[in-house]
Scaffold this active site. Sequence first.
Site, mmCIF file in Angstrom:
data_model
loop_
_atom_site.group_PDB
_atom_site.id
_atom_site.type_symbol
_atom_site.label_atom_id
_atom_site.label_comp_id
_atom_site.label_asym_id
_atom_site.label_seq_id
_atom_site.Cartn_x
_atom_site.Cartn_y
_atom_site.Cartn_z
ATOM 1 N N HIS A 31 4.428 -6.843 -31.482
ATOM 2 C CA HIS A 31 3.137 -7.880 -31.159
ATOM 3 C C HIS A 31 2.578 -6.431 -31.983
ATOM 4 O O HIS A 31 2.772 -5.096 -32.392
ATOM 5 C CB HIS A 31 2.678 -7.820 -30.361
ATOM 6 C CG HIS A 31 2.292 -7.529 -29.053
ATOM 7 N ND1 HIS A 31 1.863 -6.249 -28.696
ATOM 8 C CD2 HIS A 31 3.430 -8.138 -28.394
ATOM 9 C CE1 HIS A 31 1.914 -6.089 -27.848
ATOM 10 N NE2 HIS A 31 3.051 -7.169 -26.796
ATOM 11 N N GLU A 32 1.013 -6.297 -32.529
ATOM 12 C CA GLU A 32 0.423 -5.036 -32.479
ATOM 13 C C GLU A 32 -0.012 -3.854 -31.895
ATOM 14 O O GLU A 32 -0.601 -3.499 -31.890
ATOM 15 C CB GLU A 32 -0.644 -6.141 -33.639
ATOM 16 C CG GLU A 32 -1.163 -6.414 -34.662
ATOM 17 C CD GLU A 32 -0.631 -4.979 -35.669
ATOM 18 O OE1 GLU A 32 -1.341 -4.564 -36.191
ATOM 19 O OE2 GLU A 32 -0.103 -5.831 -36.985
ATOM 20 N N HIS A 34 2.739 -2.813 -29.644
ATOM 21 C CA HIS A 34 3.724 -2.266 -30.073
ATOM 22 C C HIS A 34 3.841 -1.380 -31.281
ATOM 23 O O HIS A 34 3.938 -0.320 -31.607
ATOM 24 C CB HIS A 34 4.644 -3.425 -30.316
ATOM 25 C CG HIS A 34 5.376 -3.771 -29.456
ATOM 26 N ND1 HIS A 34 5.089 -4.647 -28.762
ATOM 27 C CD2 HIS A 34 5.574 -3.329 -27.875
ATOM 28 C CE1 HIS A 34 5.886 -5.704 -27.460
ATOM 29 N NE2 HIS A 34 5.862 -4.446 -27.339
ATOM 30 N N GLY A 144 1.908 2.104 -23.946
ATOM 31 C CA GLY A 144 0.585 1.694 -23.621
ATOM 32 C C GLY A 144 -0.049 1.575 -22.680
ATOM 33 O O GLY A 144 -0.112 0.613 -21.279
ATOM 34 N N ASP A 147 0.013 -1.437 -19.695
ATOM 35 C CA ASP A 147 0.905 -1.405 -18.639
ATOM 36 C C ASP A 147 0.506 -0.494 -17.898
ATOM 37 O O ASP A 147 0.363 0.689 -17.978
ATOM 38 C CB ASP A 147 1.872 -1.515 -19.089
ATOM 39 C CG ASP A 147 2.233 -2.748 -19.424
ATOM 40 O OD1 ASP A 147 2.432 -4.050 -18.924
ATOM 41 O OD2 ASP A 147 2.922 -3.211 -20.837
ATOM 42 N N SER A 183 3.286 -9.744 -25.240
ATOM 43 C CA SER A 183 5.032 -10.587 -25.769
ATOM 44 C C SER A 183 4.526 -11.843 -24.867
ATOM 45 O O SER A 183 5.194 -12.549 -25.358
ATOM 46 C CB SER A 183 6.405 -10.088 -25.285
ATOM 47 O OG SER A 183 6.572 -8.995 -26.455
ATOM 48 N N ARG A 184 4.646 -11.939 -23.660
ATOM 49 C CA ARG A 184 4.331 -12.760 -22.428
ATOM 50 C C ARG A 184 3.022 -14.106 -23.048
ATOM 51 O O ARG A 184 2.752 -15.403 -22.723
ATOM 52 C CB ARG A 184 3.666 -12.791 -20.931
ATOM 53 C CG ARG A 184 5.570 -11.749 -20.204
ATOM 54 C CD ARG A 184 4.582 -11.893 -19.261
ATOM 55 N NE ARG A 184 6.340 -11.457 -18.620
ATOM 56 C CZ ARG A 184 6.549 -10.111 -17.865
ATOM 57 N NH1 ARG A 184 5.736 -9.339 -18.622
ATOM 58 N NH2 ARG A 184 7.870 -9.891 -18.217
HETATM 59 O O1 PAF Z 1 6.878 -1.749 -21.250
HETATM 60 C C1 PAF Z 1 7.722 -2.011 -21.649
HETATM 61 O O2 PAF Z 1 8.413 -3.273 -22.795
HETATM 62 C C2 PAF Z 1 8.305 -1.908 -20.928
HETATM 63 O O3 PAF Z 1 8.393 -2.191 -19.253
HETATM 64 C C3 PAF Z 1 8.940 -0.638 -21.284
HETATM 65 C C4 PAF Z 1 8.875 0.602 -21.310
HETATM 66 C C5 PAF Z 1 10.322 -0.973 -22.447
HETATM 67 C C6 PAF Z 1 10.488 -0.556 -20.244
HETATM 68 O O4 PAF Z 1 12.063 -1.140 -20.568
#
Ligand code: PAF
EC number: 6.3.2.1
Length: 289
Positions: A31-32, A34, A144, A147, A183-184
């Site tokens: 998504h945006e 990422h 990001g 997280d 994504s969820r």
């Molecule tokens: O943030 C994520 O998408 C995942 O935790 C990562 C860093 C790709 C590890 O699987």
Amino acid sequence: MRVIATIEEFRAARAALHGTVGLVPTMGYLHEGHLSLVRRARAENDNVITTIFVNPTQFSPAEDLARYPRDLPRDLALLEAEKVDLVFAPDVAEMYPPGFGTFVDAGPITAPLEGAARPGHFRGVATVVCKLFNITTPHRAYFGQKDAQQTLVIRRMTLDLNLPVEIVVCPIVREPDGLAMSSRNVYLNPEERRAATVLFRALQAAQDRFRAGERNGDALRAAMRAVIDAEPLARADYVSVADLDDLHELEEVTSRALASLAVRIGTTRLIDNCLLEVRGERREARGER
Ligand code: PAF
């Protein structure tokens, strides 16, 4: 753009790259949020590598590994448009072959919040990110701020294991109504999607109280919880006002704190956070810590 599934082939392609390399590790279904990481990596490096791997070791048996959204063709089209050089998209057997037995534990920073709610999660994250760093050997890696605890775990691991990678943390990207991109979010039905703005609204409530002078941790946590409790479809997993370095819950905020929360909307668990800072709240918008 080359898309590669094996470590051996990837190492050969990586060796042929000249100049700096920025890595954006992902679990796909882009998504945006990422894409903002990819664009930052593109702007700051000669080459960009993206990895797409839904990492089973960071999901507990009760979690959503099997139904985690996947759409590789769409992801690749988006990455091609961003002029990514290499995509590493291995399968599970390539990353965790029979006999695999080594895991990375980043210590106490993995214990509270997401670590308490999702035992083993950060062991899986640290392990796969360490492996991805070793396979892709980037100069910089982009993550990001959504997280937030993950970024602390990865910084800790990188420092402790002397990994020669600069960790770059980028701001949260939000939908127009404030919902943090994830994504969820695709799991939410229309009613749940409307209710999901409760995370942002709760953080705003904490921020409003903070700007009005409230410094008491319990009062700030209560302000967030009141907003969540008023939303019938939402159930708080945790609300937190914590130290930015070690994530211990604060009684009083003296300078800066991380306000964060995890909320279940139906069966979907969402997280979000914001920085509370005595002066210069605008730092959050620039993704600075
Ligand atoms: O943030 C994520 O998408 C995942 O935790 C990562 C860093 C790709 C590890 O699987």
